[in-house]
Structures are given as C-alpha cells and as structure tokens.
Scaffold this motif. Sequence first.
Motif, PDB file in Angstrom:
ATOM      1  N   MET B   1       0.825  -1.217   0.000  1.00 11.43           N
ATOM      2  CA  MET B   1       0.000   0.000   0.000  1.00 11.43           C
ATOM      3  C   MET B   1       0.855   1.260   0.000  1.00 11.43           C
ATOM      4  SD  MET B   1      -3.392   0.279   2.244  1.00 11.43           S
ATOM      5  CE  MET B   1      -2.595   1.614   3.154  1.00 11.43           C
ATOM      6  N   ASN B   2       2.002   1.186   0.657  1.00  8.05           N
ATOM      7  CA  ASN B   2       2.937   2.304   0.546  1.00  8.05           C
ATOM      8  C   ASN B   2       3.446   2.421  -0.879  1.00  8.05           C
ATOM      9  OD1 ASN B   2       2.657   2.857   3.250  1.00  8.05           O
ATOM     10  ND2 ASN B   2       4.320   1.462   3.830  1.00  8.05           N
ATOM     11  N   ASN B   3       3.653   1.256  -1.498  1.00 10.78           N
ATOM     12  CA  ASN B   3       4.047   1.245  -2.901  1.00 10.78           C
ATOM     13  C   ASN B   3       3.022   1.978  -3.763  1.00 10.78           C
ATOM     14  OD1 ASN B   3       6.366  -0.262  -2.446  1.00 10.78           O
ATOM     15  ND2 ASN B   3       5.239  -2.199  -2.549  1.00 10.78           N
ATOM     16  N   PHE B   4       1.772   1.755  -3.443  1.00  8.94           N
ATOM     17  CA  PHE B   4       0.698   2.350  -4.244  1.00  8.94           C
ATOM     18  C   PHE B   4       0.695   3.868  -4.142  1.00  8.94           C
ATOM     19  CE2 PHE B   4      -3.848   3.615  -4.688  1.00  8.94           C
ATOM     20  CZ  PHE B   4      -3.971   3.325  -6.033  1.00  8.94           C
ATOM     21  N   LYS B   5       0.890   4.376  -2.934  1.00 10.95           N
ATOM     22  CA  LYS B   5       0.800   5.823  -2.728  1.00 10.95           C
ATOM     23  C   LYS B   5       1.967   6.563  -3.376  1.00 10.95           C
ATOM     24  CE  LYS B   5      -2.010   5.427   1.403  1.00 10.95           C
ATOM     25  NZ  LYS B   5      -1.937   4.925   2.781  1.00 10.95           N
ATOM     26  N   ARG B   6       3.004   5.799  -3.782  1.00  9.73           N
ATOM     27  CA  ARG B   6       4.170   6.420  -4.384  1.00  9.73           C
ATOM     28  C   ARG B   6       3.987   6.714  -5.878  1.00  9.73           C
ATOM     29  NH1 ARG B   6       8.042   2.492  -2.958  1.00  9.73           N
ATOM     30  NH2 ARG B   6       7.726   2.642  -0.714  1.00  9.73           N
ATOM     31  N   ILE B   7       3.082   6.009  -6.540  1.00  7.72           N
ATOM     32  CA  ILE B   7       2.924   6.191  -7.991  1.00  7.72           C
ATOM     33  C   ILE B   7       2.083   7.429  -8.299  1.00  7.72           C
ATOM     34  CG2 ILE B   7       3.077   3.700  -8.286  1.00  7.72           C
ATOM     35  CD1 ILE B   7       0.132   3.617  -8.889  1.00  7.72           C
ATOM     36  N   PRO B   8       2.160   7.924  -9.537  1.00  4.58           N
ATOM     37  CA  PRO B   8       1.433   9.160  -9.907  1.00  4.58           C
ATOM     38  C   PRO B   8      -0.054   9.072  -9.595  1.00  4.58           C
ATOM     39  CG  PRO B   8       2.895   8.475 -11.683  1.00  4.58           C
ATOM     40  CD  PRO B   8       2.958   7.403 -10.650  1.00  4.58           C
ATOM     41  N   GLU B   9      -0.607  10.198  -9.205  1.00  7.54           N
ATOM     42  CA  GLU B   9      -2.018  10.224  -8.809  1.00  7.54           C
ATOM     43  C   GLU B   9      -2.963   9.779  -9.907  1.00  7.54           C
ATOM     44  OE1 GLU B   9      -4.178  13.312  -6.771  1.00  7.54           O
ATOM     45  OE2 GLU B   9      -2.360  13.869  -5.679  1.00  7.54           O
ATOM     46  N   GLU B  10      -2.643  10.172 -11.135  1.00  7.88           N
ATOM     47  CA  GLU B  10      -3.513   9.803 -12.254  1.00  7.88           C
ATOM     48  C   GLU B  10      -3.619   8.289 -12.391  1.00  7.88           C
ATOM     49  OE1 GLU B  10      -5.787  10.930 -14.348  1.00  7.88           O
ATOM     50  OE2 GLU B  10      -5.633  12.630 -12.977  1.00  7.88           O
ATOM     51  N   ILE B  14      -6.863   5.629 -11.915  1.00  7.38           N
ATOM     52  CA  ILE B  14      -7.266   4.615 -12.890  1.00  7.38           C
ATOM     53  C   ILE B  14      -7.430   3.255 -12.217  1.00  7.38           C
ATOM     54  CG2 ILE B  14      -6.491   3.305 -14.902  1.00  7.38           C
ATOM     55  CD1 ILE B  14      -5.179   5.874 -15.917  1.00  7.38           C
ATOM     56  N   ILE B  15      -6.466   2.920 -11.371  1.00  6.69           N
ATOM     57  CA  ILE B  15      -6.518   1.623 -10.695  1.00  6.69           C
ATOM     58  C   ILE B  15      -7.691   1.565  -9.716  1.00  6.69           C
ATOM     59  CG2 ILE B  15      -5.281   0.104  -9.116  1.00  6.69           C
ATOM     60  CD1 ILE B  15      -2.667   1.225 -10.415  1.00  6.69           C
ATOM     61  N   ILE B  16      -7.859   2.646  -8.957  1.00  6.70           N
ATOM     62  CA  ILE B  16      -8.974   2.684  -8.010  1.00  6.70           C
ATOM     63  C   ILE B  16     -10.304   2.534  -8.734  1.00  6.70           C
ATOM     64  CG2 ILE B  16     -10.253   4.210  -6.451  1.00  6.70           C
ATOM     65  CD1 ILE B  16      -7.599   5.261  -5.432  1.00  6.70           C
ATOM     66  N   ASN B  17     -10.448   3.265  -9.834  1.00  6.38           N
ATOM     67  CA  ASN B  17     -11.707   3.180 -10.574  1.00  6.38           C
ATOM     68  C   ASN B  17     -11.940   1.798 -11.162  1.00  6.38           C
ATOM     69  OD1 ASN B  17     -12.935   5.690 -10.220  1.00  6.38           O
ATOM     70  ND2 ASN B  17     -11.604   6.648 -11.750  1.00  6.38           N
ATOM     71  N   SER B  18     -10.893   1.199 -11.707  1.00  8.06           N
ATOM     72  CA  SER B  18     -11.041  -0.163 -12.215  1.00  8.06           C
ATOM     73  C   SER B  18     -11.491  -1.102 -11.107  1.00  8.06           C
ATOM     74  CB  SER B  18      -9.712  -0.656 -12.793  1.00  8.06           C
ATOM     75  OG  SER B  18      -9.289   0.185 -13.834  1.00  8.06           O
ATOM     76  N   GLY B  41      -5.037  -1.714 -17.137  1.00  8.90           N
ATOM     77  CA  GLY B  41      -3.908  -1.683 -18.062  1.00  8.90           C
ATOM     78  C   GLY B  41      -2.564  -1.952 -17.398  1.00  8.90           C
ATOM     79  N   ILE B  42      -2.572  -2.684 -16.309  1.00  6.27           N
ATOM     80  CA  ILE B  42      -1.325  -3.085 -15.659  1.00  6.27           C
ATOM     81  C   ILE B  42      -1.312  -4.609 -15.510  1.00  6.27           C
ATOM     82  CG2 ILE B  42      -1.079  -0.926 -14.404  1.00  6.27           C
ATOM     83  CD1 ILE B  42      -2.175  -2.297 -11.956  1.00  6.27           C
ATOM     84  N   SER B  43      -0.195  -5.145 -15.035  1.00  7.69           N
ATOM     85  CA  SER B  43      -0.138  -6.597 -14.878  1.00  7.69           C
ATOM     86  C   SER B  43      -0.599  -6.995 -13.483  1.00  7.69           C
ATOM     87  CB  SER B  43       1.274  -7.099 -15.110  1.00  7.69           C
ATOM     88  OG  SER B  43       2.065  -6.855 -13.968  1.00  7.69           O
ATOM     89  N   LYS B  44      -1.014  -8.247 -13.403  1.00 10.36           N
ATOM     90  CA  LYS B  44      -1.553  -8.758 -12.149  1.00 10.36           C
ATOM     91  C   LYS B  44      -0.564  -8.563 -10.994  1.00 10.36           C
ATOM     92  CE  LYS B  44      -1.964 -13.226 -11.480  1.00 10.36           C
ATOM     93  NZ  LYS B  44      -2.414 -14.633 -11.295  1.00 10.36           N
ATOM     94  N   SER B  45       0.710  -8.784 -11.299  1.00 11.21           N
ATOM     95  CA  SER B  45       1.722  -8.685 -10.229  1.00 11.21           C
ATOM     96  C   SER B  45       1.728  -7.316  -9.573  1.00 11.21           C
ATOM     97  CB  SER B  45       3.101  -8.963 -10.792  1.00 11.21           C
ATOM     98  OG  SER B  45       3.036  -9.674 -11.976  1.00 11.21           O
ATOM     99  N   MET B  46       1.463  -6.301 -10.376  1.00 14.74           N
ATOM    100  CA  MET B  46       1.516  -4.946  -9.838  1.00 14.74           C
ATOM    101  C   MET B  46       0.475  -4.718  -8.764  1.00 14.74           C
ATOM    102  SD  MET B  46       4.086  -3.992 -11.163  1.00 14.74           S
ATOM    103  CE  MET B  46       4.095  -2.465 -10.233  1.00 14.74           C
ATOM    104  N   VAL B  47      -0.699  -5.300  -8.967  1.00 19.29           N
ATOM    105  CA  VAL B  47      -1.749  -5.145  -7.964  1.00 19.29           C
ATOM    106  C   VAL B  47      -1.270  -5.697  -6.625  1.00 19.29           C
ATOM    107  CG1 VAL B  47      -4.124  -5.702  -7.357  1.00 19.29           C
ATOM    108  CG2 VAL B  47      -3.518  -5.308  -9.751  1.00 19.29           C
ATOM    109  N   LYS B  55      -7.728  -9.085  -0.386  1.00 15.24           N
ATOM    110  CA  LYS B  55      -8.459  -8.590   0.780  1.00 15.24           C
ATOM    111  C   LYS B  55      -7.969  -7.195   1.185  1.00 15.24           C
ATOM    112  CE  LYS B  55      -9.579 -10.060   5.499  1.00 15.24           C
ATOM    113  NZ  LYS B  55      -9.498 -11.197   6.448  1.00 15.24           N
ATOM    114  N   ALA B  56      -6.648  -7.027   1.215  1.00 15.23           N
ATOM    115  CA  ALA B  56      -6.085  -5.729   1.594  1.00 15.23           C
ATOM    116  C   ALA B  56      -6.519  -4.646   0.609  1.00 15.23           C
ATOM    117  CB  ALA B  56      -4.571  -5.816   1.654  1.00 15.23           C
ATOM    118  N   LEU B  57      -6.555  -5.017  -0.683  1.00 16.87           N
ATOM    119  CA  LEU B  57      -7.031  -4.062  -1.693  1.00 16.87           C
ATOM    120  C   LEU B  57      -8.460  -3.644  -1.408  1.00 16.87           C
ATOM    121  CD1 LEU B  57      -7.270  -2.557  -4.388  1.00 16.87           C
ATOM    122  CD2 LEU B  57      -7.554  -4.767  -5.510  1.00 16.87           C
ATOM    123  N   TYR B  58      -9.309  -4.646  -1.163  1.00 16.49           N
ATOM    124  CA  TYR B  58     -10.723  -4.371  -0.905  1.00 16.49           C
ATOM    125  C   TYR B  58     -10.895  -3.461   0.305  1.00 16.49           C
ATOM    126  CZ  TYR B  58     -15.725  -5.268  -0.460  1.00 16.49           C
ATOM    127  OH  TYR B  58     -17.087  -5.130  -0.382  1.00 16.49           O
TER     128      TYR B  58
END
Lengths: 201, 201
Positions: B1-10, B14-18, B41-47, B55-58
């Motif tokens: 989740m820290n990894n997620f907050k580091r990537i560009p907001e845009e 996109i990921i949140i909306n998907s 538009g990303i690979s499964k591993s990235m999620v 579960k953590a994503l949800y």
Amino acid sequence: MNNFKRIPEEKQKIIINSAISAFAANGYRKTSINDIALSAGISKSMVFHYFGSKKALYLFLLEHCSYLLSEGMSDTWSSDFFERVKIATDVKLSLMSTYPSILLFLSSVYCERDKKVKNEIKEFKLKNKTLSSQIALKGIDDSKFKPDIDINLVFKILLYFTEGYLSKIPIKNNSDIRLMINELGECIDLLKNNFYKESFL
Amino acid sequence: MNNFKRIPEEKQKIIINSAISAFAANGYRKTSINDIALSAGISKSMVFHYFGSKKALYLFLLEHCSYLLSEGMSDTWSSDFFERVKIATDVKLSLMSTYPSILLFLSSVYCERDKKVKNEIKEFKLKNKTLSSQIALKGIDDSKFKPDIDINLVFKILLYFTEGYLSKIPIKNNSDIRLMINELGECIDLLKNNFYKESFL
DNA sequence: AATTGAATAAACCGTTTCGGTCGATATTAT
DNA sequence: ATAATATCGACCGAAACGGTTTATTCAATT
C-alpha cells in the motif's frame, strides 16, 4: 431440455428464476452452474440433466424469456399507439410477477460480451430485430399525432423510460404490481395528452 | 500500500476506478485481480505489489472511498437541514466526476456476504454508524420544521432518493454533472417547501 | 562506468472452482 | 419384480484463482 419440460411447472419456474437472476447479475462467464443449482435448491448434476450444458441453458433462457415476452405482446393489437404501449407495459409487469428478473436478464443479454455465446446472441438480435422494432409501429394510426411529432422518437423515449422504471424496483408482492401499473398508466397518459391532437383525447 | 501511494495520482485513480467498478459490479468473490489489472492496463503482479493481497485491496478501497466521502462532507457545516443535504449531494456528485462508481461501490459493500471480508465489513459498519447517521442530524435547527414532521424519516427518504438517483445515471462529462445538480436541487426544494413552516421559506 | 534499488512483466505454484461425467441409490411406473 | 427415471455425491481434467518468484528494465547514486 426435454427432461426439464417434464418436471412440475413450479419447479421449472424456481430454476428459471434462479438462473436468469444469476445471469442478469453476473453475466455469462461469472455465473457458475453451482450458483444456480444452489439458489434453486437442486444439485449441480440436475442442471446438466435438464439442459445438457451451460451454454444450452443460457440459450434456452434467452429463447424462452424472449418467447414469453413476445407471446404476451402479440395477442392484443390496437391501432392506437398509446393503447399499445399500455398493453405492453401490463404484459411486462404481469410477467415480472412470475419472473422478477426477466427484463433485467433480457437487457443484460445486450451487454453480454463472452465469446462463447457471442455469435448466438448476434443471431438472436438479428432474428428479433424485425419483430420488435419494426412490427411495434406497424399499423399505428399516426394521424392522431400532432403533425410535428416524430413517432419513432416517442417510441424510443417510452421504451427506455418503461424499461428503466420496471427494472429499478424489486417486486415483493402483487399489490406492488398494481401500484406500478397505475403509476405507469399516469405517465403514459401525460405523454398522450401532449403528443396527440386535442381532438383525439 | 505504501508502494501504491508512491505512484502518480492519475495512475492511482485509474486503478482505483477499475477496482471499485469491478467490485461494485460483481462483488468480492466474483471479482478477480486479473479483471482489475486488465481494465487498469497493468499486470496482475503490480496489484499485489501495490496492495499485498486481494483482501487488503478491498479493505483499502473501503477505507479510502469512505474517507473521500466523509472528508468532503465535513468541511462545510450548516444548521439548516436542507442546506446540509444540498451540500452532501454536491459533494457526492463532484466525487463521482473523478470516481464514477464510488457510490455504487460503497452501497455494494452493504450487500457483501463473502466470509473472507464479512468481519471487517461488520467492524467498518460499526465504526461508521455513529459518524453517518447520528452526526448527520447533530445541530440541525428542527424548529424550522412543521411540528408533526419526523425529521429522521425525512432524512431517510432523502438518503434513499439521492442515492438511487446518483447511482442510476452513468456520468459521461461534466455538463452531465451540472445538469444533475440542478435537477436534484429542485427536488430538494420541493421537499423543503412542504416540510418547513411557511415562515422559513 | 559500475552499482544499487525500485518498477514492472512473465512465468510459475499450489489450490480452488469450473463445466461436465459417472456410478450408486432412491423413486416411480408398469 | 422389473424396468425406467430422478437425483445426488463423488469425481475428472481443465481453467482460473490468489499469490510468489524470477528475470528484465530503468533511473538514481556513487
């Protein structure tokens, strides 16, 4: 499928409702036979005993539901546009009292993208195109309309409106249905009052 | 989740909306990480790299979306009931312009039955119960209402009505949103005119 | 230029679920 | 009693699942 038609009608309806509500909610791919069997209270094997395959079940439902709808529509025939719309709505509502998800299912078919049923759906759409859109306006007395009204447009508006209205509300009992019939009747009258020449009201 | 907050907001959006539109449409169990990754538009591993687990994503989405909503709500505060409702609707609509499925997702959480997230959802509901229902009516000037009006009931009616309205229509562009704001404003005014004493209009 | 560390994709892993079958059993009809 | 049908639980290979590992790319640091 012959096996299916042999079992009691009540049981048939339970299975059909389980299946169409599952397919309507989750689409072809995401719906498993297990889901359907569980919610219908039968074993998975029975579904295959009745229908042969998942695809055959789906296509049966498509054919069956579309038949139920068009059968109800065809037996009464008026040259008055709004009369015909009213009859169509009544048919849909009474159908929903036995098959609550039937309209949701039929409209979900038009968003279905799974390649396993894509071709069959395309054929189905083609086969039913002439039935629904063209015949729906055949024999309509368009002299009743004000001269500047595009009847096709009115038809479309009513189509989307009633579909949205009927799909929105979950049906609990039959008094719900009577209420909805009344409410929809009022809406149709409103449009009629505005689109017909005054001499026809 | 820290990894997620580091990537560009845009990209985050996109990921949140998907993810929320997938979860909203198909529920926890029927939504696969692949679905989300593919539509983002990303690979499964990235999620998994971003969130660790499904579960953590949800649960992150639940927390995040609920935060976005309550954050928007809290910064303006009126003692007038209908003013407050109007602000709430505006917040929801402007949120939907960035996260079209956010309300659908949040309401889908309340129907979620999967045991893997059941307990966490129960806790979440408990934690947010005091926030939404009780605080929403705190500090309201109820003297403006006609004496026989049950404010809690009015609140419930408006809650379900606006939720239904906002969830129904898919947002294409921002002029859609302005239109919806206006329409909802009229509806709220109508209720205000009927529930408030005449001296407060 | 070499080294490091994060970002990313593809291949992979064990498990679950999938559509579908089969054999055993219960039920019914004859 | 026997044949036929209805029903289920166990089972199958294949696919999809959540999740991990590996390999590669790429930018920043030394």
